[in-house]
Write an enzyme that holds these catalytic residues in place. Structure first.
Site, PDB file in Angstrom:
ATOM      1  N   LYS A 113       9.945  65.800  81.110  1.00  0.00           N
ATOM      2  CA  LYS A 113       9.739  66.498  80.122  1.00  0.00           C
ATOM      3  C   LYS A 113      10.710  68.118  80.972  1.00  0.00           C
ATOM      4  O   LYS A 113      11.495  68.935  79.647  1.00  0.00           O
ATOM      5  CB  LYS A 113       8.108  67.412  80.285  1.00  0.00           C
ATOM      6  N   LYS A 199      10.825  54.023  68.488  1.00  0.00           N
ATOM      7  CA  LYS A 199       9.913  54.577  68.338  1.00  0.00           C
ATOM      8  C   LYS A 199       9.410  55.168  67.394  1.00  0.00           C
ATOM      9  O   LYS A 199      10.197  56.202  66.997  1.00  0.00           O
ATOM     10  CB  LYS A 199       8.881  55.133  70.109  1.00  0.00           C
ATOM     11  N   LYS A 202       6.533  61.377  64.832  1.00  0.00           N
ATOM     12  CA  LYS A 202       6.021  62.642  63.904  1.00  0.00           C
ATOM     13  C   LYS A 202       7.480  63.633  64.460  1.00  0.00           C
ATOM     14  O   LYS A 202       7.976  64.551  63.299  1.00  0.00           O
ATOM     15  CB  LYS A 202       4.937  62.764  64.200  1.00  0.00           C
TER      16      LYS A 202
END
Ligand code: TRP
Length: 336
Positions: A113, A199, A202
């Protein structure tokens, strides 16, 4: 057995979330005595990354509605929001004294991240795994259902528990239970309907790439109809799916939703084209998701009901957390 797990309130739950985590939570709830499972919205974790405050509150309530719609029963599972149980934040601070910089520096989620910009990240992103350790150690969790990507965070929780027990407890009276991760073996990896190698997510800009728990029957049928495929008929065994990621994904979704296996699905549909398979998949999705969708749509707008569920869950969670938190303060010599 004490089962504890959390999920970040990202909003807009899709089939990947459902088949990956939530369905597993429901299964654990159904297989263990009432009161064994604690499930929570990890909203404190969400502020470790840039976020929009109004969206976080809306997503938190929406996610509670979704979890209940999917079958989490607040009468049998303790369902709550992390913020409403301040013991999580308190326990994190106590564990910050035990966690080591070097341990956190090795966390792959932190490295991924933060990327090249570690200096620019929030301190919360760095200590995120300590809060996660607090989440489970607070309740003496024995089992923590998580995805493969969270295994390292669970190992860290064990290391923190072990070091705290060593440093501050006598050998015959350790404070913390070492939690075991439970990674569902058949956790279906649900991929995008537009690209069998990505994948389902959202954040994909195309809504056609995912099946949302909010999609109505027409939308579901249309998304399946438009899903990317190849021109070949379905193979009759699993090996025949090699190199056909889109076909493999649709067959995997069918198997997961039907509660059967890829082999069984191919035994039924092998040799048939997508013109036959897609309508069957669409019908199955509608049959399984329509009841969830109905409950979700009704509950989502019932703010009073949602807030009551959260309040009751938080009260129960606080009772369960109190003795361990008090013992941790005492072990550290903090005068409370
Ligand atoms: N970090 C987890 C995830 O992103 C969410 C989480 C927070 C969690 N606290 C937890 C999971 C405690 C299990 C137990 O998926």
């Amino acid at each position: 057995m004490r089962i504890v797990s959390g999920i970040q309130p990202t909003g807009n739950l899709h089939l990947g979330n459902y088949l990956g985590a939530i369905r597993n939570w429901v299964r654990m709830q159904d297989e263990h005595p009432a009161g064994s499972c604690l499930y929570f919205l990890a909203d404190l974790h969400a502020i470790s990354m840039p976020h929009v405050p109004a969206e976080l509150s809306a997503n938190t309530r929406e996610m509670v509605a979704a979890l209940v719609a999917c079958g989490i029963d607040p009468a049998r599972s303790v369902l709550f929001n992390q913020t409403q149980v301040p013991e999580h934040a308190q326990m994190q601070w106590l564990l910050n004294g035990t966690a080591r910089m070097g341990w956190l520096n090795r966390m792959t989620q932190w490295k991924d991240k933060a990327g090249k910009n570690r200096e620019g990240q929030s301190v919360a992103l760095f200590t995120y795994p300590v809060l996660q350790a607090a989440d489970v150690l607070l309740y003496q969790a024995t089992h923590v259902p998580v995805g493969e990507d969270q295994k390292q965070h669970l190992e860290l929780a064990r290391d923190i528990a072990q070091k705290f027990n060593n440093d501050f407890c006598t050998e015959d009276a350790p404070l913390f239970t070492l939690p075991d991760p439970m990674i569902p073996p058949e956790a279906a990896r649900i991929m995008s309907l537009r690209d069998g190698s990505a994948k389902m997510s959202k954040s994909d800009p195309s809504d056609m790439s995912r099946i949302n728990l909010t999609d109505d029957a027409d939308t579901l049928m249309n998304k399946v109809k438009k899903a990317k495929t190849d021109p070949e008929p379905l193979p009759s065994d699993k090996d025949g799916l090699a190199g056909r990621p889109e076909a493999a994904n649709l067959v995997g979704i069918y198997a997961a939703m039907a509660g059967s296996s890829v082999e069984q699905v191919l035994a039924e549909f092998g040799g048939q084209g997508f013109g036959r398979f897609k309508p069957a998949l669409g019908d199955l999705l509608v049959a399984k998701l329509a009841p969830i969708n109905d409950r979700f749509v009704a509950l989502r707008q019932d703010r009073a009901a949602l807030d009551a569920i959260l309040r009751a869950g938080a009260n129960r969670a606080r009772e369960l957390a109190a003795p361990t938190l008090a013992a941790a303060y005492d072990a550290l010599g903090l005068v409370r």
